[in-house]
Design an enzyme around this catalytic site. Structure first.
Site, PDB file in Angstrom:
ATOM      1  N   ASN A  90      -4.681  12.284  12.474  1.00  0.00           N
ATOM      2  CA  ASN A  90      -4.734  10.791  12.728  1.00  0.00           C
ATOM      3  C   ASN A  90      -5.292  10.012  11.181  1.00  0.00           C
ATOM      4  O   ASN A  90      -5.129   9.010  11.119  1.00  0.00           O
ATOM      5  CB  ASN A  90      -5.912  10.592  13.809  1.00  0.00           C
ATOM      6  CG  ASN A  90      -6.282   8.968  13.668  1.00  0.00           C
ATOM      7  OD1 ASN A  90      -5.798   8.138  14.219  1.00  0.00           O
ATOM      8  ND2 ASN A  90      -7.634   8.941  13.274  1.00  0.00           N
TER       9      ASN A  90
ATOM     10  N   LYS B 187       4.086   6.388   4.954  1.00  0.00           N
ATOM     11  CA  LYS B 187       4.400   6.594   6.359  1.00  0.00           C
ATOM     12  C   LYS B 187       5.729   7.047   6.574  1.00  0.00           C
ATOM     13  O   LYS B 187       6.257   7.933   7.511  1.00  0.00           O
ATOM     14  CB  LYS B 187       3.915   5.541   7.370  1.00  0.00           C
ATOM     15  CG  LYS B 187       2.357   5.607   7.307  1.00  0.00           C
ATOM     16  CD  LYS B 187       1.582   6.458   8.118  1.00  0.00           C
ATOM     17  CE  LYS B 187       0.357   6.402   8.201  1.00  0.00           C
ATOM     18  NZ  LYS B 187      -0.345   7.437   9.033  1.00  0.00           N
TER      19      LYS B 187
ATOM     20  N   TYR C 197       1.728   1.693   1.415  1.00  0.00           N
ATOM     21  CA  TYR C 197       1.472   2.058   2.876  1.00  0.00           C
ATOM     22  C   TYR C 197       2.752   2.468   3.458  1.00  0.00           C
ATOM     23  O   TYR C 197       2.918   3.639   4.154  1.00  0.00           O
ATOM     24  CB  TYR C 197       0.671   1.014   3.597  1.00  0.00           C
ATOM     25  CG  TYR C 197       0.407   1.506   4.989  1.00  0.00           C
ATOM     26  CD1 TYR C 197      -0.658   2.579   5.427  1.00  0.00           C
ATOM     27  CD2 TYR C 197       1.131   0.773   6.000  1.00  0.00           C
ATOM     28  CE1 TYR C 197      -0.702   2.928   6.751  1.00  0.00           C
ATOM     29  CE2 TYR C 197       0.753   1.222   7.379  1.00  0.00           C
ATOM     30  CZ  TYR C 197      -0.136   2.165   7.606  1.00  0.00           C
ATOM     31  OH  TYR C 197      -0.348   2.679   9.083  1.00  0.00           O
TER      32      TYR C 197
END
Length: 245
Positions: free
Chosen positions: A86, A167, A163
């Site tokens: 996470n 991901k 970012y």
């Protein structure tokens, strides 16, 4: 009792994932890069009657910290049933493809990609001892190449070069990891928690942390017939197979 490790879990979505897993019968190790923050989170959980939880010092960007966490956990359990990767960072704003610095990219990738690799590789031996091992990598709908390239998409005009690319790389790692483990009992998926109201988003969003935590925990709890090697974004797409990567 089954055991789980959740990284970056002292607040936000990770904190809610811990709650959900404990409520489903797990003993959860709450990973935090600052032990005092992890212990504060554990104390808060205990005031809510959630006691099967323990803080563990774990900085996913630090190889020695990951190794120490693995050694510490190995003294407590011989089997790890669930790993939820996470921990993640946004990298700050703005994030222009032309102007973002290499240092920005390195910093974000070190947590969002390399951190996942470090932790997964360090704890894989404990996971392999489980009858139903599960790995959930927390992703985002912003990592979807299909959505990012589609002018009709609601996210088309919201670009974060650093970012989003980190991901997207995480999603590809998830596919490769699931493929390598395809002939085992592992289930490995990348899950988007939704646009969640946390510090990460400036407390803006369409989902509460509790709702997001349930979405992540769901794929930590799936049975043997559940999906693997999928990207899941239930806030936007009802079926894993239909989600665009």
């Amino acid at each position: 009792m089954k055991s789980a490790l959740v990284t970056g879990a002292n607040k936000g979505i990770g904190f809610e994932v811990v709650k959900e897993l404990v409520r489903n019968g797990f003993f959860v190790y709450l990973g935090s890069r600052k032990l005092e923050n992890g212990m504060a989170a554990v104390n808060q959980l205990k005031t809510e009657g959630i006691t099967n939880v323990e803080a563990i010092l774990l900085d996913v960007t630090d190889e020695e910290s990951v190794k120490a966490a693995r050694a510490s956990l190995g003294e407590k359990v011989k089997v790890l049933d669930v790993l939820v990767n996470n921990a993640g960072i946004s990298g700050g704003f703005p994030q222009s493809a032309l102007n973002a610095t290499i240092d920005q990219f390195k910093t974000v990738y070190d947590t969002n990609v390399f951190g996942v690799v470090r932790v997964t590789q360090a704890f894989i031996d404990l996971l392999q001892q489980s009858n139903q091992p599960r790995i959930v990598n927390v992703s985002t709908a912003m990592a979807s190449l299909s959505l990012a390239a589609d002018p009709a998409s609601g996210s088309y005009d919201h670009k974060l070069a650093v970012y989003q690319s980190s991901k997207s790389a995480l999603n590809m790692y998830t596919i490769n990891l699931a493929y390598e483990l395809r002939n085992t009992a592992f289930k490995v998926n990348a899950v988007c928690p939704g646009y969640t109201q946390t510090d990460f988003t400036g407390h803006q969003g369409t989902s509460t942390p509790a709702e997001a935590g349930k979405r992540i925990a769901k794929y930590a709890l799936i049975g043997p017939d559940g999906p693997t090697g999928k990207y899941v974004s239930e806030e936007y797409f009802p079926e894993p197979a239909s989600c665009p990567w």
